[in-house]
Design an enzyme around this catalytic site. Sequence first.
Site, PDB file in Angstrom:
ATOM      1  N   GLU A   1      -4.958  -5.018  10.527  1.00  0.00           N
ATOM      2  CA  GLU A   1      -3.931  -4.009  10.729  1.00  0.00           C
ATOM      3  C   GLU A   1      -4.213  -3.264  12.038  1.00  0.00           C
ATOM      4  O   GLU A   1      -5.019  -2.323  12.055  1.00  0.00           O
ATOM      5  CB  GLU A   1      -3.928  -3.007   9.572  1.00  0.00           C
ATOM      6  CG  GLU A   1      -3.649  -3.627   8.225  1.00  0.00           C
ATOM      7  CD  GLU A   1      -3.142  -2.592   7.229  1.00  0.00           C
ATOM      8  OE1 GLU A   1      -1.985  -2.698   6.821  1.00  0.00           O
ATOM      9  OE2 GLU A   1      -3.905  -1.670   6.875  1.00  0.00           O
TER      10      GLU A   1
ATOM     11  N   SER B   1       3.820  -2.091  10.300  1.00  0.00           N
ATOM     12  CA  SER B   1       5.270  -2.154  10.471  1.00  0.00           C
ATOM     13  C   SER B   1       5.853  -3.519  10.092  1.00  0.00           C
ATOM     14  O   SER B   1       6.843  -3.958  10.681  1.00  0.00           O
ATOM     15  CB  SER B   1       5.676  -1.749  11.896  1.00  0.00           C
ATOM     16  OG  SER B   1       5.276  -0.417  12.150  1.00  0.00           O
TER      17      SER B   1
ATOM     18  N   HIS C   1      -9.372   1.013   4.872  1.00  0.00           N
ATOM     19  CA  HIS C   1      -8.045   1.129   5.481  1.00  0.00           C
ATOM     20  C   HIS C   1      -8.142   2.022   6.723  1.00  0.00           C
ATOM     21  O   HIS C   1      -8.948   2.954   6.762  1.00  0.00           O
ATOM     22  CB  HIS C   1      -7.042   1.712   4.481  1.00  0.00           C
ATOM     23  CG  HIS C   1      -5.651   1.677   5.027  1.00  0.00           C
ATOM     24  ND1 HIS C   1      -5.164   2.668   5.833  1.00  0.00           N
ATOM     25  CD2 HIS C   1      -4.691   0.728   4.948  1.00  0.00           C
ATOM     26  CE1 HIS C   1      -3.933   2.332   6.212  1.00  0.00           C
ATOM     27  NE2 HIS C   1      -3.619   1.164   5.687  1.00  0.00           N
TER      28      HIS C   1
ATOM     29  N   GLY D   1       2.878   2.233  10.749  1.00  0.00           N
ATOM     30  CA  GLY D   1       3.803   3.345  10.586  1.00  0.00           C
ATOM     31  C   GLY D   1       4.528   3.738  11.861  1.00  0.00           C
ATOM     32  O   GLY D   1       5.129   4.801  11.937  1.00  0.00           O
TER      33      GLY D   1
ATOM     34  N   ASN E   1       0.869  -1.173   0.000  1.00  0.00           N
ATOM     35  CA  ASN E   1       0.000   0.000   0.000  1.00  0.00           C
ATOM     36  C   ASN E   1       0.908   1.226   0.000  1.00  0.00           C
ATOM     37  O   ASN E   1       1.523   1.534   1.014  1.00  0.00           O
ATOM     38  CB  ASN E   1      -0.902  -0.030   1.241  1.00  0.00           C
ATOM     39  CG  ASN E   1      -1.726   1.236   1.387  1.00  0.00           C
ATOM     40  OD1 ASN E   1      -1.773   2.065   0.478  1.00  0.00           O
ATOM     41  ND2 ASN E   1      -2.378   1.384   2.535  1.00  0.00           N
TER      42      ASN E   1
ATOM     43  N   LYS F   1       0.163   4.267  -0.180  1.00  0.00           N
ATOM     44  CA  LYS F   1      -0.431   5.442   0.472  1.00  0.00           C
ATOM     45  C   LYS F   1      -0.186   6.696  -0.384  1.00  0.00           C
ATOM     46  O   LYS F   1      -0.155   6.585  -1.613  1.00  0.00           O
ATOM     47  CB  LYS F   1       0.099   5.582   1.903  1.00  0.00           C
ATOM     48  CG  LYS F   1      -0.072   4.273   2.691  1.00  0.00           C
ATOM     49  CD  LYS F   1       0.156   4.388   4.167  1.00  0.00           C
ATOM     50  CE  LYS F   1      -0.047   3.023   4.815  1.00  0.00           C
ATOM     51  NZ  LYS F   1       0.065   3.087   6.273  1.00  0.00           N
TER      52      LYS F   1
ATOM     53  N   GLU G   1      -6.514   4.419   7.797  1.00  0.00           N
ATOM     54  CA  GLU G   1      -6.403   5.864   7.583  1.00  0.00           C
ATOM     55  C   GLU G   1      -7.697   6.442   7.009  1.00  0.00           C
ATOM     56  O   GLU G   1      -8.031   7.600   7.240  1.00  0.00           O
ATOM     57  CB  GLU G   1      -5.176   6.160   6.709  1.00  0.00           C
ATOM     58  CG  GLU G   1      -3.897   5.958   7.524  1.00  0.00           C
ATOM     59  CD  GLU G   1      -2.776   5.239   6.813  1.00  0.00           C
ATOM     60  OE1 GLU G   1      -2.711   5.270   5.582  1.00  0.00           O
ATOM     61  OE2 GLU G   1      -1.945   4.624   7.530  1.00  0.00           O
TER      62      GLU G   1
HETATM   63  P1  13P Z   1       3.296   0.353   7.575  1.00  0.00           P
HETATM   64  O1  13P Z   1       3.796  -0.947   6.988  1.00  0.00           O
HETATM   65  O2  13P Z   1       4.004   1.554   7.081  1.00  0.00           O
HETATM   66  O3  13P Z   1       3.199   0.266   9.076  1.00  0.00           O
HETATM   67  O4  13P Z   1       1.784   0.517   7.044  1.00  0.00           O
HETATM   68  C1  13P Z   1       0.907  -0.555   7.146  1.00  0.00           C
HETATM   69  C2  13P Z   1      -0.324  -0.239   6.403  1.00  0.00           C
HETATM   70  O5  13P Z   1      -1.121   0.590   6.791  1.00  0.00           O
HETATM   71  C3  13P Z   1      -0.556  -0.942   5.131  1.00  0.00           C
HETATM   72  O6  13P Z   1      -1.844  -0.732   4.662  1.00  0.00           O
END
Ligand code: 13P
Length: 254
Positions: free
Chosen positions: A169, A215, A97, A175, A9, A11, A99
Amino acid sequence: MRKPFIAGNWKMNTDALGGAALAKGIAAATKGIAGESVDVAFFPPFVYLQSVVAAVSSSLIGIGGQDIYFEQKGAFTGEISAAMLKDVGCAYALCGHSERRHVIGESDELINKKVLASISGGLLPVLCVGELIEERKAEKTNEVVERQIRKGLKDVSAEKMEAVTIAYEPVWAIGTGLTATPEQAQEVHVFIRGILAKMYDKNLANSVRIQYGGSANAGNAAVLMSQKDIDGLLVGGASLKVDDFVAMIKAAAV
Ligand code: 13P
């Protein structure tokens, strides 16, 4: 039995040239693996979908939208339909997701409409679920995840579940560098499979792929993937580096 599925992803990262180079680099280094022993997908920003689709056209890597709107067309400024994603060569759509849930404020009901629209539009939805740190501390992880799964999959028939991937997640792991331990992740994956068994049946629950995200990186991919109920990874930061993401795909292939 469940084919590993590693997805990146991206982002709100990359640019036109960098995204195409990243996609090409990963595709070249995973020839014979991506789409064969491991399913691989990238979720680039909408504006780069076409160039990334073109960049991986000689590979078996699938591309998806980071989001989708549930209406088919019309006056929905800024939104992107399933048909549009299909039109530019997408196979997948991320739905809900964290976010989108926590930064943009999407509800379970809206996310459910996105899952249904993805399926009816011929896309494979990846339904993301996961608890906030306060919810984990208050021992509400199971309650939150169960609500997100039940509401997110409302009106998705057993036959249609073939199209669906779940991504667990935990929001506190995204992150932050704070990866869930393999045991913590495995525990929630088993719990999710249990909910699917109650909603549908045991066979179906055993056939659905559940990715872990938060992560995940080249250093922890193998140990996460060694857990019985972790079928793949949904990767943010580490999916933006060719070598790291290639290592994760290879870790899933063994
Ligand atoms: P990170 O791997 O940067 O923690 O992000 C995970 C994520 O949100 C994937 O959709």
